[in-house]
Design a protein around this motif. Structure first.
Motif, PDB file in Angstrom:
ATOM      1  N   SER A  28     -10.538  37.837 -15.680  1.00  0.00           N
ATOM      2  CA  SER A  28     -10.180  39.251 -15.550  1.00  0.00           C
ATOM      3  C   SER A  28     -10.232  39.721 -14.110  1.00  0.00           C
ATOM      4  O   SER A  28      -9.347  40.434 -13.636  1.00  0.00           O
ATOM      5  CB  SER A  28     -11.120  40.113 -16.395  1.00  0.00           C
ATOM      6  OG  SER A  28     -10.882  39.885 -17.757  1.00  0.00           O
TER       7      SER A  28
ATOM      8  N   PHE B 103     -14.374  34.917 -19.386  1.00  0.00           N
ATOM      9  CA  PHE B 103     -13.339  35.957 -19.466  1.00  0.00           C
ATOM     10  C   PHE B 103     -13.401  36.872 -18.248  1.00  0.00           C
ATOM     11  O   PHE B 103     -12.371  37.319 -17.724  1.00  0.00           O
ATOM     12  CB  PHE B 103     -13.509  36.761 -20.757  1.00  0.00           C
ATOM     13  CG  PHE B 103     -12.533  37.888 -20.904  1.00  0.00           C
ATOM     14  CD1 PHE B 103     -11.213  37.655 -21.272  1.00  0.00           C
ATOM     15  CD2 PHE B 103     -12.928  39.209 -20.662  1.00  0.00           C
ATOM     16  CE1 PHE B 103     -10.306  38.699 -21.395  1.00  0.00           C
ATOM     17  CE2 PHE B 103     -12.036  40.257 -20.785  1.00  0.00           C
ATOM     18  CZ  PHE B 103     -10.714  40.006 -21.157  1.00  0.00           C
TER      19      PHE B 103
ATOM     20  N   SER C 266      -9.466  34.330 -24.526  1.00  0.00           N
ATOM     21  CA  SER C 266      -8.966  35.654 -24.903  1.00  0.00           C
ATOM     22  C   SER C 266     -10.096  36.520 -25.446  1.00  0.00           C
ATOM     23  O   SER C 266     -10.999  36.036 -26.127  1.00  0.00           O
ATOM     24  CB  SER C 266      -7.874  35.524 -25.971  1.00  0.00           C
ATOM     25  OG  SER C 266      -7.478  36.808 -26.418  1.00  0.00           O
TER      26      SER C 266
ATOM     27  N   TRP D  89      -8.731  41.399 -18.593  1.00  0.00           N
ATOM     28  CA  TRP D  89      -8.967  42.807 -18.928  1.00  0.00           C
ATOM     29  C   TRP D  89      -7.684  43.625 -18.741  1.00  0.00           C
ATOM     30  O   TRP D  89      -7.399  44.546 -19.493  1.00  0.00           O
ATOM     31  CB  TRP D  89     -10.083  43.340 -18.045  1.00  0.00           C
ATOM     32  CG  TRP D  89     -10.541  44.716 -18.385  1.00  0.00           C
ATOM     33  CD1 TRP D  89     -10.341  45.852 -17.662  1.00  0.00           C
ATOM     34  CD2 TRP D  89     -11.280  45.103 -19.553  1.00  0.00           C
ATOM     35  NE1 TRP D  89     -10.919  46.928 -18.284  1.00  0.00           N
ATOM     36  CE2 TRP D  89     -11.508  46.505 -19.457  1.00  0.00           C
ATOM     37  CE3 TRP D  89     -11.773  44.407 -20.659  1.00  0.00           C
ATOM     38  CZ2 TRP D  89     -12.197  47.205 -20.428  1.00  0.00           C
ATOM     39  CZ3 TRP D  89     -12.464  45.118 -21.636  1.00  0.00           C
ATOM     40  CH2 TRP D  89     -12.670  46.500 -21.510  1.00  0.00           C
ATOM     41  N   ARG D  90      -6.894  43.301 -17.706  1.00  0.00           N
ATOM     42  CA  ARG D  90      -5.604  43.977 -17.487  1.00  0.00           C
ATOM     43  C   ARG D  90      -4.740  43.899 -18.737  1.00  0.00           C
ATOM     44  O   ARG D  90      -4.180  44.898 -19.184  1.00  0.00           O
ATOM     45  CB  ARG D  90      -4.816  43.275 -16.372  1.00  0.00           C
ATOM     46  CG  ARG D  90      -5.193  43.530 -14.971  1.00  0.00           C
ATOM     47  CD  ARG D  90      -4.546  42.484 -14.058  1.00  0.00           C
ATOM     48  NE  ARG D  90      -3.086  42.409 -14.189  1.00  0.00           N
ATOM     49  CZ  ARG D  90      -2.248  43.070 -13.408  1.00  0.00           C
ATOM     50  NH1 ARG D  90      -2.704  43.843 -12.439  1.00  0.00           N
ATOM     51  NH2 ARG D  90      -0.950  42.964 -13.596  1.00  0.00           N
ATOM     52  N   ALA D  91      -4.625  42.673 -19.273  1.00  0.00           N
ATOM     53  CA  ALA D  91      -3.773  42.464 -20.443  1.00  0.00           C
ATOM     54  C   ALA D  91      -4.352  43.204 -21.649  1.00  0.00           C
ATOM     55  O   ALA D  91      -3.617  43.822 -22.431  1.00  0.00           O
ATOM     56  CB  ALA D  91      -3.655  40.971 -20.732  1.00  0.00           C
ATOM     57  N   TYR D  92      -5.675  43.180 -21.784  1.00  0.00           N
ATOM     58  CA  TYR D  92      -6.337  43.834 -22.907  1.00  0.00           C
ATOM     59  C   TYR D  92      -6.086  45.338 -22.873  1.00  0.00           C
ATOM     60  O   TYR D  92      -5.720  45.954 -23.882  1.00  0.00           O
ATOM     61  CB  TYR D  92      -7.827  43.526 -22.850  1.00  0.00           C
ATOM     62  CG  TYR D  92      -8.644  44.132 -23.972  1.00  0.00           C
ATOM     63  CD1 TYR D  92      -8.481  43.706 -25.286  1.00  0.00           C
ATOM     64  CD2 TYR D  92      -9.607  45.106 -23.704  1.00  0.00           C
ATOM     65  CE1 TYR D  92      -9.231  44.242 -26.308  1.00  0.00           C
ATOM     66  CE2 TYR D  92     -10.374  45.649 -24.728  1.00  0.00           C
ATOM     67  CZ  TYR D  92     -10.182  45.221 -26.021  1.00  0.00           C
ATOM     68  OH  TYR D  92     -10.930  45.749 -27.035  1.00  0.00           O
TER      69      TYR D  92
ATOM     70  N   ALA E 254      -5.287  38.331 -25.137  1.00  0.00           N
ATOM     71  CA  ALA E 254      -5.468  38.989 -23.840  1.00  0.00           C
ATOM     72  C   ALA E 254      -6.410  38.126 -23.011  1.00  0.00           C
ATOM     73  O   ALA E 254      -7.602  38.059 -23.280  1.00  0.00           O
ATOM     74  CB  ALA E 254      -6.027  40.391 -24.024  1.00  0.00           C
TER      75      ALA E 254
ATOM     76  N   ARG F  31      -3.669  46.912 -21.465  1.00  0.00           N
ATOM     77  CA  ARG F  31      -2.253  47.174 -21.744  1.00  0.00           C
ATOM     78  C   ARG F  31      -1.974  47.097 -23.246  1.00  0.00           C
ATOM     79  O   ARG F  31      -1.288  47.936 -23.809  1.00  0.00           O
ATOM     80  CB  ARG F  31      -1.409  46.145 -20.984  1.00  0.00           C
ATOM     81  CG  ARG F  31       0.065  46.175 -21.265  1.00  0.00           C
ATOM     82  CD  ARG F  31       0.865  45.363 -20.233  1.00  0.00           C
ATOM     83  NE  ARG F  31       0.411  43.988 -20.076  1.00  0.00           N
ATOM     84  CZ  ARG F  31       0.713  42.998 -20.920  1.00  0.00           C
ATOM     85  NH1 ARG F  31       1.453  43.247 -21.995  1.00  0.00           N
ATOM     86  NH2 ARG F  31       0.267  41.771 -20.700  1.00  0.00           N
ATOM     87  N   LYS F  32      -2.585  46.087 -23.893  1.00  0.00           N
ATOM     88  CA  LYS F  32      -2.256  45.862 -25.300  1.00  0.00           C
ATOM     89  C   LYS F  32      -2.977  46.815 -26.256  1.00  0.00           C
ATOM     90  O   LYS F  32      -2.484  47.091 -27.343  1.00  0.00           O
ATOM     91  CB  LYS F  32      -2.531  44.397 -25.677  1.00  0.00           C
ATOM     92  CG  LYS F  32      -1.534  43.461 -24.998  1.00  0.00           C
ATOM     93  CD  LYS F  32      -1.737  42.001 -25.339  1.00  0.00           C
ATOM     94  CE  LYS F  32      -0.766  41.160 -24.508  1.00  0.00           C
ATOM     95  NZ  LYS F  32      -0.791  39.741 -24.833  1.00  0.00           N
TER      96      LYS F  32
END
Lengths: 468, 519
Positions: A126, A122, A312, B502-505, B499, B507-508
């Motif tokens: 990221s 991850f 995810s 980390w960017r998506a996480y 996600a 944001r969400k």
């Protein structure tokens, strides 16, 4: 059946009596009996005829090392080879981590028992997402060429169209892979790979030729930034908007080490982004270090078309704790066989861990320093080489780490020049004179952070000597 | 007997690297360009239109913090350092001697475009290993470009396309025939290469009938792709007739030798009639799989198919080796360069360190040990072997079912796998899709593990079966001794929650859970 007098260090049950003890437990009279499913006439008639066993570590090491020492390498020699595999510095901590037996293991792993591995994966996605300014990064596939191939096929599924536009000056190695993924034309599902002319003055995609080939049957336009021959594509925004207007996807290929100084592709309209992972802390390994990433925006249209593993971050049953697992696992070929999105298998996931460690070591300033160092030294090399009589730099002021050196006026072929350099401990750039690019006797030189100004002066000095 | 381990995973509460560090910290410095460089070329060399304006949102940590973070993550990774009878993947010891050899600059710092005169060592190893695989299979030429078993299956599909195209019959030979039990990569790669897939169903004896095959193959069949034995541990004794039926129809025959461990030294793909086969070097030949690659699917074929192989092919020319790129009928490359070269070197090392006798002994042990495992598993009430009416000894792995226990206790095979991790045992492999056996699991004993290791593994299985009866909720909420608790699976299919960065996480979850940054 086989007989061995000494137990083998890699097989516990080769110790005397171990097989017999198990046969006794299962009530079999012989080893032959447990192979009873195989008809007698299926067993091979020709006995194995393999090279003699190297039964001790002492002998094995001697054999491996004595063979490998017949290679010449890019540490002892000064190499300017790139074009798909590049010599970059690999931090020692990266080597330590990817060598950890928990990671370099024989097992595939699970999310229950391999939490640390999953988190590393991850963190690869990221950090690469932060360089690309994109929200979705898949774990890497086999190579950059394979990443491009899968991305083009994603675009075909998304748009329902089957023509893709790519630069005329594409890397033949990657292009061969792309064509394997798209062709042959006899198959109903094939994708036509159409080449777009290049502006001879800049090496960039010819915008008017692109416009003439764009149409409502185009699935995607693919360009690289920097391109195969090193040039930076300044018209990226324009190309992406042309594709969008035609309803096509914009697929871009980037060198991740350029992203400290070059615009993130997520910021100039790229829909799907690919690139090599080898520069991110993986040794060249004679080409065995390659891998390719695929990234996009976080839209279902894209996410539901990925072929491989999407990791995810999620909550666990314990409040405030996070874990990791595979998103949309049923769409890949493990879940859906021939109905899956393209296909996947074992890939290059150890290099995701290498990349995670590498990017965490560099941080934002490391990437900026590195990009600046590479482009500075590469331009310096180009400038110095341009002063060698007979040598011309084809696109001198618009490249990142690779550039085309033309030898036409030296009266020598690239192969001859490279032979002379090799005698002097230098591996010249990749010979591109047979690549149908109208660039004559040219070589693609690569200069990175491992090449000092002194190395560059040595190259120039040696070239002057062998060309005089 | 080894006692059941009182295992506790390391639990570091390690933050995601993105939340670590502090502004200005550095883990890796680079020199500034030399004065002579800057004086000659200046600064700001990237064209303005492409200059990055923002600062990449990467962590800023020290070299030690990076090392410590990833060491902690490795410590929270089991990586088969307990006992793992993970079927279909064939657990082996990965030689450190071989690994260290590949880390030397003579391999690690070698470029594939170097002049072949400077690559004679690695080319010699390729040629020697080609010879070893030729002998094990009877095939005439191997290449190592494919980055895994699936990629080797794709290579087969690409070679078949080139072959039929050359014969002018690609428009007619449009079908690939396989078994519903074949590894998913066979139908998936054939479909991706443009073939229509015909799946044969299984009969009670565990494999498709010869009659079904006869009905399926025709002048439309381009190739068949088949593994044998299968993941149930069942060997199809009609395989020679299969190959004959397919070849009588003109089709190419590909042997997916993923399950080679129990038959190495015993069978020759060529003698059985196959045109091509594939070996997984990261599995059967002792190279690490590394959690999903870099891997190698070594693809071998007869000399009739060799002209269609992807380039380059290593060829011995007098006393030296060259890379043959001039093969006009070649299918085109499936991947850049020659393959995962260090893995080929490791596989060569494995074969040399085993020798012919060692390889034969390993297949003996793997089948005997698997039958020993079967015997012990059969003594546990609640487990059932697949195809229970087949009495013959299974091959190197066996598909089992937890269905009786699930019916009795409600504990599923997924729950069971979660609990295994609590003992330092890698959760077992369940089954590839489709799940033909209910609540499946697929152990493979292999030649690595000792009888005591297998006994311990059986002991853990027996204990969890007992726990399922006495405290099913405890099993269902496992793992309890691992680095983290069971993950909530709903987010994996939910666009609002998944996600992948980390960017998506951020944001969400913005505004909900602000995670603290601790280095």
């Amino acid at each position: 059946m086989a007989t061995n007098t000494r137990a083998h260090p890699w097989m516990a049950n080769s110790a005397p009596g171990a097989i017999q003890a198990m046969l006794d437990e299962i009530g079999a009279s012989s080893v032959d009996e447990v192979f009873e499913q195989i008809p007698k006439d299926h067993f091979r008639s020709a006995p194995l005829d393999l090279p003699p066993i190297l039964s001790s570590e002492v002998e094995l090491k001697r054999d491996l090392v004595s063979k490998l020492k017949k290679n010449e390498d890019c540490e002892t020699n000064l190499s300017f080879l790139g074009a798909g595999v590049w010599q970059h510095h690999v931090p020692a901590v990266v080597d330590e981590i990817v060598g950890r037996t928990e990671f370099a293991t024989n097992v595939w792993g699970s999310y229950q028992s391999d939490h640390g591995r999953n988190q590393s994966w991850f963190e690869f996605s990221s950090q690469l997402g932060a360089l690309l300014n994109l929200d979705v990064v898949q774990l890497p596939v086999y190579s950059w060429g394979c990443a491009i191939g899968h991305s083009i096929r994603m675009a075909q599924r998304i748009t329902g169209r089957s023509r893709v536009l790519i630069s005329q000056l594409s890397d033949p190695e990657r292009l061969s892979v792309i064509q394997t993924y798209c062709q042959p034309t006899e198959m109903d599902s094939h994708i036509e790979v159409q080449q777009v002319a290049v502006d001879p003055l800049s090496g960039r995609m010819d915008i008017s030729d692109l416009a003439s080939k764009m149409g409502d049957d185009v699935a995607a336009v693919y360009f690289e930034n920097p391109a195969y021959l090193g040039t930076i594509e300044t018209e990226a925004v324009k190309i992406a908007s042309m594709a969008r207007f035609a309803g096509a996807e914009t697929i871009v290929g980037v060198d991740p080490l350029s992203l400290g100084v070059m615009t993130a592709p997520g910021d100039y309209g790229a829909d799907i982004v690919t690139g090599p992972v080898q520069p991110l802390g993986v040794h060249m390994q004679c080409g065995g270090g390659v891998g390719g990433f695929i990234a996009s925006r976080d839209e279902e249209k894209y996410v539901l078309e990925y072929n491989g593993f999407l990791v995810s971050i999620v909550e666990t049953m314990k409040k405030g704790e996070v874990g990791f697992g595979l998103a949309c696992p049923h769409q890949n070929s493990y879940g859906s066989r021939e109905h899956g999105k393209d296909w996947t298998g074992n890939s290059t996931y150890l290099w995701a861990i290498a990349g995670a460690v590498y990017m965490s070591l560099l941080g934002p300033e490391g990437f900026r320093e590195l990009g600046n160092l590479i482009v500075s030294r590469a331009r310096y090399a180009a400038k110095c080489l341009a002063d060698v009589p007979g040598i011309q730099i084809v696109w001198p002021n618009s490249t990142f780490k690779e550039f085309v050196v033309n030898f036409d006026d030296t009266g020598k072929k690239v192969a001859e020049v490279n032979d002379l350099l090799r005698e002097r401990g230098i591996f010249g750039g990749k010979d591109i004179s047979k690549e149908n690019n109208a660039l004559g006797q040219s070589a693609l030189y690569c200069v990175t952070e491992v090449h000092t100004a002194a190395d560059i002066r040595r190259l120039v000095r040696t070239l002057k000597e062998v060309l005089s | 007997m080894k006692s059941i381990p009182e295992f506790r995973s390391a639990k570091w509460n390690e933050p995601v690297v993105m939340e670590m560090g502090r502004s200005g910290s550095r883990g890796q410095l680079f020199p500034a360009p030399e004065d002579e460089v800057t004086e000659a070329v200046g600064i700001d060399l990237i064209p303005a239109a492409m200059q990055r304006k923002d600062r990449a949102a990467l962590p800023e940590i020290t070299e030690f913090e990076a090392q410590r973070h990833y060491l902690h993550l490795s410590q929270m990774t089991l990586g088969m350092m307990g006992v793992s009878l993970f079927g279909t993947c064939t657990m082996k010891y990965n030689s450190k001697t071989a690994e260290y050899a590949t880390l030397r600059p003579e391999l690690a710092e070698v470029h594939p475009y170097q002049h072949p005169d400077t690559l004679q060592g690695v080319l010699e190893i390729f040629d020697d290993f080609n010879g070893i695989l030729q002998n094990l299979s009877g095939m005439d030429q191997f290449i190592f470009q494919a980055g895994g078993g699936a990629d080797a299956a794709y290579t087969m599909a690409a070679v078949a396309r080139a072959y039929w195209r050359d014969k002018g019959k690609l428009h007619q030979r449009t079908e690939m025939v396989t078994s519903v039990q074949a590894h998913p990569c066979n139908p998936a790669t054939a479909a991706a290469a443009g073939f229509n897939v015909v799946n044969l169903p299984l009969e009670d004896n565990g494999y498709p009938s010869l009659e079904a095959l006869k009905a399926a193959v025709s002048e439309k069949t381009a190739l068949i792709m088949i593994n044998n034995p299968d993941d149930m541990g069942i060997y199809n004794p009609e395989i020679k007739e299969w190959v004959k039926v397919a070849k009588d129809a003109g089709a190419l025959c590909f042997y997916d030798h993923a399950n080679f461990n129990g038959v190495m030294g015993k069978l020759s793909a060529r003698e059985l009639g196959f045109d091509a086969c594939m070996f997984m070097l990261h599995k059967t030949f002792g190279a690490p799989k590394a959690g999903g690659g870099p891997a190698v699917g070594a693809y071998g074929c007869t000399k009739e198919l060799a002209p269609y192989l992807p380039c380059p092919v290593v060829v011995k020319h007098g006393n030296s080796y060259i890379l043959d790129e001039d093969r006009p009928k070649s299918s085109g490359k499936v991947r850049e360069f020659w393959g995962n070269v260090p893995q080929v070197v490791r596989a060569y090392a494995w074969a040399r360190a085993m020798g012919a006798d060692g390889i034969n002994l390993a297949s003996d042990i793997s089948v005997v040990a698997n039958n020993y495992m079967d015997k012990k598993l059969g003594e546990i009430v609640g487990l059932e072997i697949s195809n229970p009416k087949i009495n013959a000894h299974r091959m190197e792995m066996t598909r089992w079912s937890l269905a009786p226990l699930t019916e009795e206790t409600g504990v599923s095979t997924v729950d069971f796998a979660n609990r295994l991790a609590d003992f330092g045992i890698d959760p077992y492999w369940m089954s590839h899709e489709p799940w033909i056996v209910a609540e499946p699991f697929t152990p493979e004993a292999g030649e690595l593990w000792s009888k005591e290791d297998i006994d311990m593994w059986i002991g853990v299985i027996a204990q969890i079966v007992q726990e399922a009866r006495t405290n099913p909720e405890f099993v269902k909420t496992a793992p309890h001794n691992q680095a983290i608790a069971q993950v909530k699976g709903d987010a994996f299919e939910d666009p609002a929650k998944w996600a992948m960065t980390w960017r998506a996480y951020k944001r969400k979850v913005q505004g909900s859970t602000k995670v603290k940054g601790v280095a």
